[in-house]
Design an enzyme around this catalytic site. Structure first.
Site, PDB file in Angstrom:
ATOM      1  N   PRO A  10       0.795  -1.227   0.000  1.00  0.00           N
ATOM      2  CG  PRO A  10      -0.146  -1.145   2.118  1.00  0.00           C
ATOM      3  CD  PRO A  10       0.517  -2.086   1.146  1.00  0.00           C
ATOM      4  CG  ASN A  11      -0.254   4.292   1.286  1.00  0.00           C
ATOM      5  OD1 ASN A  11      -1.205   4.871   0.778  1.00  0.00           O
ATOM      6  ND2 ASN A  11      -0.328   3.705   2.466  1.00  0.00           N
ATOM      7  NE  ARG A  18       4.013   6.647   1.556  1.00  0.00           N
ATOM      8  CZ  ARG A  18       4.243   5.419   1.978  1.00  0.00           C
ATOM      9  NH1 ARG A  18       4.732   4.516   1.157  1.00  0.00           N
ATOM     10  NH2 ARG A  18       3.994   5.096   3.208  1.00  0.00           N
ATOM     11  CE1 TYR A  23       8.839   5.189   2.627  1.00  0.00           C
ATOM     12  CE2 TYR A  23       7.333   7.060   2.741  1.00  0.00           C
ATOM     13  CZ  TYR A  23       7.794   5.864   3.250  1.00  0.00           C
ATOM     14  OH  TYR A  23       7.218   5.333   4.382  1.00  0.00           O
ATOM     15  CG  ASN A  74       8.278  -1.881   0.597  1.00  0.00           C
ATOM     16  OD1 ASN A  74       7.683  -1.969   1.680  1.00  0.00           O
ATOM     17  ND2 ASN A  74       8.882  -0.770   0.204  1.00  0.00           N
ATOM     18  CB  ALA A  77       1.608   0.514   6.769  1.00  0.00           C
ATOM     19  CD  GLU A  98      10.670  -7.263   6.051  1.00  0.00           C
ATOM     20  OE1 GLU A  98      11.082  -8.342   6.556  1.00  0.00           O
ATOM     21  OE2 GLU A  98      10.233  -6.331   6.730  1.00  0.00           O
ATOM     22  CG  HIS A 100      11.056  -2.063   4.828  1.00  0.00           C
ATOM     23  ND1 HIS A 100       9.700  -2.021   4.638  1.00  0.00           N
ATOM     24  CD2 HIS A 100      11.323  -3.223   5.456  1.00  0.00           C
ATOM     25  CE1 HIS A 100       9.164  -3.115   5.148  1.00  0.00           C
ATOM     26  NE2 HIS A 100      10.124  -3.864   5.645  1.00  0.00           N
ATOM     27  NE  ARG A 107       9.932   6.791   8.212  1.00  0.00           N
ATOM     28  CZ  ARG A 107       8.970   6.447   7.358  1.00  0.00           C
ATOM     29  NH1 ARG A 107       9.120   5.377   6.593  1.00  0.00           N
ATOM     30  NH2 ARG A 107       7.878   7.178   7.270  1.00  0.00           N
TER      31      ARG A 107
HETATM   32  C1  DQA Z   1       8.150   1.290   3.918  1.00  0.00           C
HETATM   33  C2  DQA Z   1       8.215   1.587   5.426  1.00  0.00           C
HETATM   34  C3  DQA Z   1       6.854   1.386   6.071  1.00  0.00           C
HETATM   35  O1  DQA Z   1       6.932   1.676   7.464  1.00  0.00           O
HETATM   36  C4  DQA Z   1       5.832   2.298   5.442  1.00  0.00           C
HETATM   37  O2  DQA Z   1       4.560   2.074   5.992  1.00  0.00           O
HETATM   38  C5  DQA Z   1       5.800   2.187   3.963  1.00  0.00           C
HETATM   39  C6  DQA Z   1       7.065   2.101   3.231  1.00  0.00           C
HETATM   40  C7  DQA Z   1       9.481   1.612   3.216  1.00  0.00           C
HETATM   41  O3  DQA Z   1       9.634   1.171   2.072  1.00  0.00           O
HETATM   42  O4  DQA Z   1      10.337   2.299   3.775  1.00  0.00           O
HETATM   43  O5  DQA Z   1       4.747   2.261   3.341  1.00  0.00           O
HETATM   44  O6  DQA Z   1       7.882  -0.091   3.747  1.00  0.00           O
END
Ligand code: DQA
Length: 144
Positions: A10-11, A18, A23, A74, A77, A98, A100, A107
């Protein structure tokens, strides 16, 4: 030829717009182009998907059993609380890395814990989009 799936949660469709200070300015399209180029260099195939929906991510993880030799994920959240995604990863006999983009450990406290890490091969954090390149390289060169 080995095939790998890159799953963004998501996102992450909002990359580039964003929170660019966290990011970066590159988009999901930029990431997918980078991975396509990397795959050519590594002589592997890569396909990318993104969804904002937990069930679609789970379905994609399940399908990967028949379609891929490994997964880069990835989970956004969902990383921090989705036991369903954790169980989906545990249900497939594939190497899963995984990734990020941000350094989650620098953070908010809720980002410090990943419920999926215990069922992954490894985790890469804080290296921006390059983390996905490293993950793809590790899977392409790995024995599994
Ligand atoms: C994320 C880190 C997560 O905490 C966050 O909710 C994301 C992006 C990252 O790629 O740094 O959506 O996975």
């Amino acid at each position: 030829m080995k095939r790998f799936i890159v799953i963004n949660g998501p996102n992450l469709n909002r990359l580039g717009k964003r929170e660019p200070s966290v990011y970066g300015h590159e988009t999901l399209g930029d990431l997918e182009a980078l991975l396509t180029k990397t795959a050519i260099d590594l002589e592997v195939e890569v396909s990318c998907m993104q969804s904002n929906h937990e069930g679609e991510l789970i379905d994609c993880i399940h399908r990967s059993v028949d379609e891929a030799d490994g997964i880069i994920i990835n989970p956004g959240a969902f990383t921090h609380y989705s036991y369903a995604i954790r169980d989906a990863i545990a249900s497939v006999d594939l190497p899963v890395i995984e990734v990020h983009i941000s350094n989650v450990h620098r953070r908010e406290a809720f980002r410090h814990h990943s419920v999926v890490s215990p069922v992954t091969k490894g985790q890469i954090v804080g290296l921006g989009l390059y983390g996905y390149v490293l993950a793809l390289t590790a899977l392409a060169k790995g024995e599994e």
